[in-house]
Enzyme design. Structure first.
Site, PDB file in Angstrom:
ATOM      1  N   HIS A 200      -5.045  -0.816   0.654  1.00 51.23           N
ATOM      2  CA  HIS A 200      -6.476  -0.610   0.428  1.00 51.23           C
ATOM      3  C   HIS A 200      -6.659   0.553  -0.534  1.00 51.23           C
ATOM      4  CE1 HIS A 200      -5.553   2.216   3.647  1.00 51.23           C
ATOM      5  NE2 HIS A 200      -6.722   2.811   3.504  1.00 51.23           N
TER       6      HIS A 200
ATOM      7  N   HIS B 186      -8.055   3.599  -0.701  1.00 51.13           N
ATOM      8  CA  HIS B 186      -8.373   4.987  -0.383  1.00 51.13           C
ATOM      9  C   HIS B 186      -7.434   5.888  -1.182  1.00 51.13           C
ATOM     10  CE1 HIS B 186     -10.612   4.157   3.661  1.00 51.13           C
ATOM     11  NE2 HIS B 186     -11.351   3.934   2.597  1.00 51.13           N
TER      12      HIS B 186
ATOM     13  N   ASP C 199      -5.409   8.169  -0.717  1.00 50.71           N
ATOM     14  CA  ASP C 199      -4.041   8.497  -0.301  1.00 50.71           C
ATOM     15  C   ASP C 199      -3.122   7.282  -0.347  1.00 50.71           C
ATOM     16  OD1 ASP C 199      -5.704   7.525   1.747  1.00 50.71           O
ATOM     17  OD2 ASP C 199      -4.391   8.280   3.319  1.00 50.71           O
ATOM     18  N   HIS C 200      -3.619   6.155  -0.853  1.00 50.68           N
ATOM     19  CA  HIS C 200      -2.820   4.923  -0.876  1.00 50.68           C
ATOM     20  C   HIS C 200      -2.617   4.352  -2.284  1.00 50.68           C
ATOM     21  CE1 HIS C 200      -2.781   4.000   3.553  1.00 50.68           C
ATOM     22  NE2 HIS C 200      -3.697   4.946   3.490  1.00 50.68           N
TER      23      HIS C 200
END
Length: 301
Positions: free
Chosen positions: A80, A82, A84-85
């Site tokens: 996804h 976000h 941090d990804h």
């Protein structure tokens, strides 16, 4: 009680074999939402797939490139969008010669912007859009895309068929419950997706943050029960006379790190939107779509 697991062996930037077909490299971005940091997974040998490259950290990019040296990366998968990804997906692709990036379509509506790494990566665009059910294959490994909206509308988990394992992104985490952030996050969708994962009968869950979950069935039931118990607590606060999220959160999250209260407020809002949808609660509109928001007043119907 959720049987959380917190301990696991890692070092930042080190490539660790964690199963016969999987390695993990943890990024140095610890925090209240990321636990010890983003765990990027490398699936396969010689020809491999990378799952969740992580945040824009030059040291993590260097560690990932070193971890796959001498191998071919055929796919970069993102659970996804976000922060941090997904942000490192494009730099990693470029560093490896243009590896295709696969993910669900970016959300129509981004989360609020002040949650740091839980905020949206607004620049992300996949090369291949996944909707769920697609198979991504390499020598000795097969990954299946499994749509798991809720934490984010475009959340996609990945089944490693050969090991009956699921890379869960942030949908299920061993160290903490998952935050659901409206307007993109949706509690009804989250609970439905949790049931889909439960019915999958997986042997191991590999979250992007923290250690694996190996006693899967009871963990998922406890995860679901916690959500429903939290919802009952919210209803009880309304019965006691609370009418705002600013009243509910201090009562329900008194023992929780106050740095997480903004995220807790959003999860409470997600529950209240669900309760409003089901006719249990009425809330004053607080946005252009007429939906309840953080400043709304709520009462039981």
């Amino acid at each position: 009680m959720i049987p959380f697991v917190h301990e696991f062996d890692f070092a930042y930037g080190r490539s660790d074999p964690v199963s016969p077909g999987v390695r993990r490299v943890v990024a140095d971005n610890p925090g209240p939402f990321t636990f010890t940091g983003t765990g990027t997974y490398i699936v396969g040998r010689d020809t491999v797939a990378v799952i969740d490259p992580g945040p824009l950290l030059p040291t993590h990019l260097e560690a990932l490139v070193a971890a796959v040296a001498g191998e071919t990366v055929s796919h970069i998968l993102v659970t996804h969008t976000h922060a941090d990804h997904s942000p490192l997906a494009r730099p990693l692709s470029d560093a490896l010669g243009g590896v295709p990036i696969l993910a669900a379509a970016p959300p129509r509506r981004a989360e609020v912007a002040d949650l740091g790494e839980e905020g949206s990566d607004l620049d992300f665009e996949p090369d291949v859009v996944l909707s769920g059910g697609e198979r991504i294959e390499g020598p000795g490994w097969t990954l299946e895309a499994l749509a798991t909206p809720g934490h984010a509308s475009n959340h996609m988990a990945f089944v490693l068929v050969e090991e009956n394992a699921l890379f869960t992104g942030d949908h299920v985490m061993g160290w903490s419950t998952t935050v659901v952030i409206p307007p993109d996050g949706d509690m009804d969708a989250y609970l439905d997706s949790l049931e889909i994962v439960r019915q999958g009968g997986f042997s191991t869950l590999w979250p992007t943050h923290g250690p694996p979950i190996t006693d899967v069935a009871p963990f998922l039931m406890a995860y679901r029960d916690h959500r429903l118990a939290r919802e009952a607590q919210i209803v009880a606060r309304l019965e006691a006379g609370d009418q705002s999220i600013s009243q509910i959160v201090p009562a329900l999250y008194a023992a929780v790190d106050r740095r997480l209260w903004p995220a807790a407020s959003l999860s409470v809002l997600a529950h209240l939107i669900r309760l409003t949808r089901h006719g249990i609660v009425a809330g004053t509109p607080d946005d252009l779509d007429g939906q309840p928001g953080l400043s709304s007043r709520f009462v039981l119907v």
